[in-house]
Design a protein around this motif. Sequence first.
Motif, PDB file in Angstrom:
ATOM      1  N   VAL A  34      35.851  78.192   5.072  1.00 38.21           N
ATOM      2  CA  VAL A  34      36.537  76.894   5.078  1.00 38.21           C
ATOM      3  C   VAL A  34      37.773  77.065   5.963  1.00 38.21           C
ATOM      4  N   ALA A  50      41.657  72.267   0.699  1.00 38.49           N
ATOM      5  CA  ALA A  50      40.843  73.322   1.315  1.00 38.49           C
ATOM      6  C   ALA A  50      40.447  74.338   0.250  1.00 38.49           C
ATOM      7  N   GLU A  51      41.366  74.637  -0.657  1.00 38.86           N
ATOM      8  CA  GLU A  51      41.019  75.561  -1.754  1.00 38.86           C
ATOM      9  C   GLU A  51      39.894  74.968  -2.612  1.00 38.86           C
ATOM     10  N   LYS A  81      36.716  75.360  -0.907  1.00 36.34           N
ATOM     11  CA  LYS A  81      36.287  76.765  -0.964  1.00 36.34           C
ATOM     12  C   LYS A  81      35.703  77.090  -2.345  1.00 36.34           C
ATOM     13  N   GLU A 120      41.233  80.450   8.256  1.00 33.52           N
ATOM     14  CA  GLU A 120      40.337  80.503   7.103  1.00 33.52           C
ATOM     15  C   GLU A 120      41.128  80.556   5.791  1.00 33.52           C
ATOM     16  N   VAL A 121      40.642  79.790   4.815  1.00 35.54           N
ATOM     17  CA  VAL A 121      41.296  79.738   3.495  1.00 35.54           C
ATOM     18  C   VAL A 121      40.562  80.699   2.557  1.00 35.54           C
ATOM     19  N   LEU A 150      38.293  71.540   7.106  1.00 34.28           N
ATOM     20  CA  LEU A 150      38.888  70.579   6.192  1.00 34.28           C
ATOM     21  C   LEU A 150      40.200  70.030   6.752  1.00 34.28           C
ATOM     22  N   SER A 197      39.684  64.196  -2.298  1.00 30.11           N
ATOM     23  CA  SER A 197      39.552  65.657  -2.248  1.00 30.11           C
ATOM     24  C   SER A 197      38.252  66.134  -2.899  1.00 30.11           C
ATOM     25  N   HIS A 245      46.509  71.965   1.834  1.00 31.16           N
ATOM     26  CA  HIS A 245      46.008  73.262   1.389  1.00 31.16           C
ATOM     27  C   HIS A 245      45.181  73.214   0.095  1.00 31.16           C
ATOM     28  N   VAL A 252      41.181  75.441   8.024  1.00 28.80           N
ATOM     29  CA  VAL A 252      42.138  74.327   8.095  1.00 28.80           C
ATOM     30  C   VAL A 252      42.772  74.346   9.480  1.00 28.80           C
TER      31      VAL A 252
END
Length: 310
Positions: A83, A71-72, A75, A288-289, A64, A47, A68, A85
């Motif tokens: 970003v 992805a955070e 970001k 989008e995140v 990504l 990650s 989750h 997912v």
Amino acid sequence: MVVPDPQAAEALAERIGALRRQRRAVILAHNYQRPEVQDVADIVGDSLAMAREAAKTDAQTIVLCGVHFMAETAKLLNPDRPVLVPDPNAGCPMADMTAPRELAEAKRQHPEATVVAYVNSSARVKAMADICCTSANAVRVVESIPAEKPILFVPDVSLGEYAAEVTGRENIILWPGFCPTHHHILAEHLQARRREHPDAEVLVHPECTREVRHMADFIGSTSQMLRHVRESPKRTFIIGTEFGVCHTLRKENPEKEIIQVSSLADCPDMKLTTLQKVTWSLEEMEHEVHVPKDVADDARRAIERMLEVA
Ligand code: CIZ
Ligand code: SF4
């Protein structure tokens, strides 16, 4: 797991290549992703490696392929770029085992404790932590905290227990979170594979149970396993982690035998990302995140503290 039709996979991979150029996107895939998703990615890794490598690119969009919290993290380290997912349902059950309100309560109960958050946690939980850690550097992060200071380690009981064992620290308060996938790996699976391959080296992830960890020859994160297999003179390796990593291990070491410890070492959330969903994600520029700015600033600080010490 759905087995992809090779022709359909090839057509989707081509379409993804064209969309990637059009969108000026970089595609990141975690080591636990499906093989065909890893194969279309620009960067495959853990990650933190994914998030840091993405920051070095001039891509306009980051896709990504993971879960989750990853992805955070991407970001947090790439705040000015979208970003995306491919499947917004891909979460991490272990990360969900620490809710921010529960952590707030635990911090009230242990006001003197330094809070260490494994990267497998939400950005909100990271924002409430003093420092983050990964499975590759948990020991170094724990060692960086003065010995007299108690540590509240969230959310993974196994990684926290492993760090306590290696450092000899007794003042680590463990959170009762765990990875269902890694806890599906049992001592009897290791015993059976060892009987079949008596010369093999056994590698397990620190998210595994204590019983399983104590049977291993090597304990490490996915990046550490990849390095270990590359450098080891042994020819056969039994891999005790999510089996997605076996794809890269086999690609990198065609002359070595890579044995998956158990077919149960499968993370259903990781496998939610398919080539079709990556295609849709690039076509529609979704999903989008977002991380609220106040949360992002505090969470980034906890990650940066980790990068300073480990
Ligand atoms: O940090 C990561 O990506 C995780 C969750 C595991 C690993 O060992 O790479
Ligand atoms: Fe979470 Fe475990 Fe899946 Fe990793 S393998 S994403 S820790 S549930």
